[in-house]
Design a protein around this motif. Sequence first.
Motif, short mmCIF file in Angstrom:
data_model
loop_
_atom_site.label_atom_id
_atom_site.label_comp_id
_atom_site.label_asym_id
_atom_site.label_seq_id
_atom_site.Cartn_x
_atom_site.Cartn_y
_atom_site.Cartn_z
N LEU A 1 0.82 -1.22 0.00
CA LEU A 1 0.00 0.00 0.00
C LEU A 1 0.85 1.26 0.00
O LEU A 1 0.36 2.33 -0.36
N THR A 2 2.08 1.16 0.42
CA THR A 2 2.89 2.38 0.53
C THR A 2 4.16 2.25 -0.28
O THR A 2 4.65 1.15 -0.54
N ASP A 3 4.68 3.42 -0.68
CA ASP A 3 5.93 3.42 -1.43
C ASP A 3 7.08 3.91 -0.56
O ASP A 3 8.22 3.49 -0.74
N THR A 4 6.77 4.83 0.34
CA THR A 4 7.87 5.43 1.10
C THR A 4 7.69 5.17 2.59
O THR A 4 6.62 4.80 3.06
N LYS A 5 8.78 5.34 3.30
CA LYS A 5 8.78 5.17 4.75
C LYS A 5 7.83 6.18 5.40
O LYS A 5 7.13 5.85 6.35
N ASP A 6 7.80 7.40 4.83
CA ASP A 6 6.93 8.43 5.41
C ASP A 6 5.47 8.03 5.36
O ASP A 6 4.72 8.21 6.31
N GLU A 7 5.07 7.50 4.19
CA GLU A 7 3.68 7.06 4.06
C GLU A 7 3.35 5.98 5.07
O GLU A 7 2.29 6.00 5.69
N LEU A 8 4.30 5.05 5.23
CA LEU A 8 4.07 3.96 6.16
C LEU A 8 3.97 4.50 7.59
O LEU A 8 3.06 4.12 8.35
N ASP A 9 4.88 5.43 7.94
CA ASP A 9 4.82 6.05 9.26
C ASP A 9 3.47 6.69 9.48
O ASP A 9 2.87 6.58 10.56
N HIS A 10 2.98 7.35 8.43
CA HIS A 10 1.70 8.04 8.53
C HIS A 10 0.57 7.04 8.79
O HIS A 10 -0.28 7.25 9.66
N ILE A 11 0.58 5.94 8.02
CA ILE A 11 -0.46 4.93 8.21
C ILE A 11 -0.41 4.37 9.63
O ILE A 11 -1.44 4.22 10.30
N VAL A 12 0.80 4.09 10.11
CA VAL A 12 0.93 3.53 11.45
C VAL A 12 0.36 4.51 12.47
O VAL A 12 -0.43 4.13 13.35
N ALA A 13 0.71 5.79 12.32
CA ALA A 13 0.25 6.79 13.29
C ALA A 13 -1.26 6.93 13.24
O ALA A 13 -1.94 6.90 14.28
N THR A 14 -1.85 7.06 12.03
CA THR A 14 -3.29 7.28 11.96
C THR A 14 -4.06 6.04 12.42
O THR A 14 -5.09 6.16 13.08
N SER A 15 -3.51 4.84 12.10
CA SER A 15 -4.21 3.63 12.55
C SER A 15 -4.23 3.56 14.07
O SER A 15 -5.26 3.24 14.67
N LEU A 16 -3.09 3.87 14.68
CA LEU A 16 -3.04 3.84 16.14
C LEU A 16 -3.93 4.91 16.73
O LEU A 16 -4.58 4.70 17.76
N GLU A 17 -3.99 6.06 16.07
CA GLU A 17 -4.87 7.13 16.54
C GLU A 17 -6.33 6.68 16.50
O GLU A 17 -7.07 6.84 17.47
N LYS A 18 -6.72 6.10 15.35
CA LYS A 18 -8.10 5.65 15.21
C LYS A 18 -8.43 4.60 16.25
O LYS A 18 -9.58 4.49 16.70
N ALA A 19 -7.45 3.78 16.60
CA ALA A 19 -7.71 2.73 17.59
C ALA A 19 -7.54 3.24 19.00
O ALA A 19 -7.62 2.48 19.96
#
Lengths: 434, 266
Positions: free
Chosen positions: B128-146
């Motif tokens: 789903l992601t190409d860069t480390k930044d995108e992945l970091d973003h997904i991790v942060a928002t997923s944890l936020e949502k949870a």
Amino acid sequence: MTDIAETRTTPLAAGRAADRIRKRYAAERRFRLYGLVAVCVSIAFLALMLLSIVSKGYTAFQQTMVYVDVHLDESVIDPKGSRNADDLARANYGALIRKTVAGLFPEVSGRRDKRKVRKLLSPGATYDVRAMVMDDPSLIGKRISLWVPASDDFDQLLKGNIRRDVPESDRRVSDKELAWIDSLMEKGLVEKQFNTRFFTAGASQEPELAGILGAAVGSFLTLLVTFLVSFPLGIMTATYLEEFAPKNRWTDLIEVNINNLAAVPSIVFGLLGLAVFLNFFGLPRSAPLVGGLVLALMTLPTIIITSRAALKAVPPSIREAAFGMGASRLQVVVHHVVPLAMPGILTGSIIGMAQALGETAPLLMIGMVAFVADIPTGFFDPATALPVQVYLWADSAERAFVERTSAAIMVLLAFLFIMNLFAVYLRKRFERRW
Amino acid sequence: MAAVEQTIVETQPAPVPKITARSVDMYYGEKQALFDVDLDVAERHVTALIGPSGCGKSTFLRCINRMNDVIDGARVEGTIMLDGENIYDKALDVVQLRARVGMVFQKPNPFPKSIYDNIAYGPRIHGLTDTKDELDHIVATSLEKAGLWNEVRDRLQEPGTGLSGGQQQRLCIARAIAVSPEVILMDEPCSALDPIATAKIEELIDELKENYTIVIVTHSMQQAARVSQFTAFFHLGKLVEYGATENIFTNPTDERTQGYITGRFG
């Protein structure tokens, strides 16, 4: 109903209840005692074995050496003065040693006595002098002093394995020889030194020149082949059978056969290797490659069985989690199941390898029992292995081989110990909690 | 087979069905576990599946993302449509399906990896992601949502298995969210948790329904009443009654349902 009411009102530890509790505790104490006794007995056996090996073998790590002056006479070594390496290698160094010994014992006369007095030094003395000259031809013409190994009987006498107080007729060292040895010792020319040759030399007919390195290298090369063949094959087989194969009659049959293979006597694998690798494929005899392949066949079932057990022990919740994330079966296996099973797989493999290291019987069948003086340098060179070396030395007549047998066992045990330690380390290193 | 007593009581405009199950039969080898189940799951609502143990509610849940595929001898007949697409169609890729239908299990089961890697696993394997930044973003928002971000932001590299039970379960929810699924299946997500952790998860489920369609299996009828808008009652492999949660709990039409929710059996 009244019964229940009664027991309810009696104090906790009274009457039959108290009796039962006492019995239960006594049973537990007895059980613990049995366990403790069992542990003590097994430790005692182990200690006895180690003690007997070490007490017999520790002397092999020392070797009696004699300090000699050798005149590197140019007229003997290189009469043409060419300093040609071939000529130097072929020169008569024995004559130099003969002269040296004659110088030490000018009073000895007669051919037989002269030969006997020379025999106090090991033939290794000649090889050592030659090695020095070959290393540095500029020494020719000079006098050099060096420590050379004493003969095995001389060595055993000093170590007390040949006793002075028995009558001459029952002793391997005659009274005359005893006198010569004593005179050498009085002059302070005899010393027990650390036996480096034991760790740097290959097999030899002369106990004082025999070393363990050839067998150790042979074992290493053999085990390398075993590992490279059996580890990937074992893991792939275990993973396929456990994770991918359908559960049906065929896989059941395969499983039963693998379990049976684990119980096949190792000599049968040796015969198989003889028939298949040597006779059919025509691979060289006594080669670590063939030894490794045979031992790999023998180790494979162990690795497969322990790996399957390790894979089975991975909790299903981890698989579910990964499947639930949309991982394919391969991803589930490669990313999660195998890494989690790795400590178990590695432990099983190393135990299998340790078994292979100690195995003698199959190697006898494929000719790794031969006398090999050279240290093997490749997978196709003739070689022996450590346990085979132990077997060969245990079979030799010379008194000095007894201590060397025990020393070789100690080296073998040290290798096993290191491998097991490594297994423990890997398990700790890869262990993960879930 | 006798018609299954089933009543859908309309109390509000019928929401769009996200999942449509029609005459679903499910077998474990010879044993039939589900009998002719018809069920519509409403989009962006919480649907609770209740019923006594062994009634087939978990089995039905696992049919929705084909988790039963892994079990030897498991077989499903009938159709389950996700947005009008049959998920048991041979052409459908089960990996894609599970990316769209995430799952949270009964026992928190984080991978024995870091918190970060737990969340990043899904996006990584699905590319789903190409860069480390995108992945970091997904991790942060997923944890936020949870609702876990503030608790773990400073220790993303620590093992996920080191968290408390409730935190682990929210981590598993975050992991499921990370691949942006449309549906989240929850199989008794609170049964291993204490009441406080349970309350947090329930709160979270309530927030998540804004964006996700949620199907939850639960043994607690209070929980079903608290978090769900629709409730389906299963009994002996059959769907007995399905409707708006308030109707099921206040005015059940089937006596088995009534018996169960009043605690006469189950």
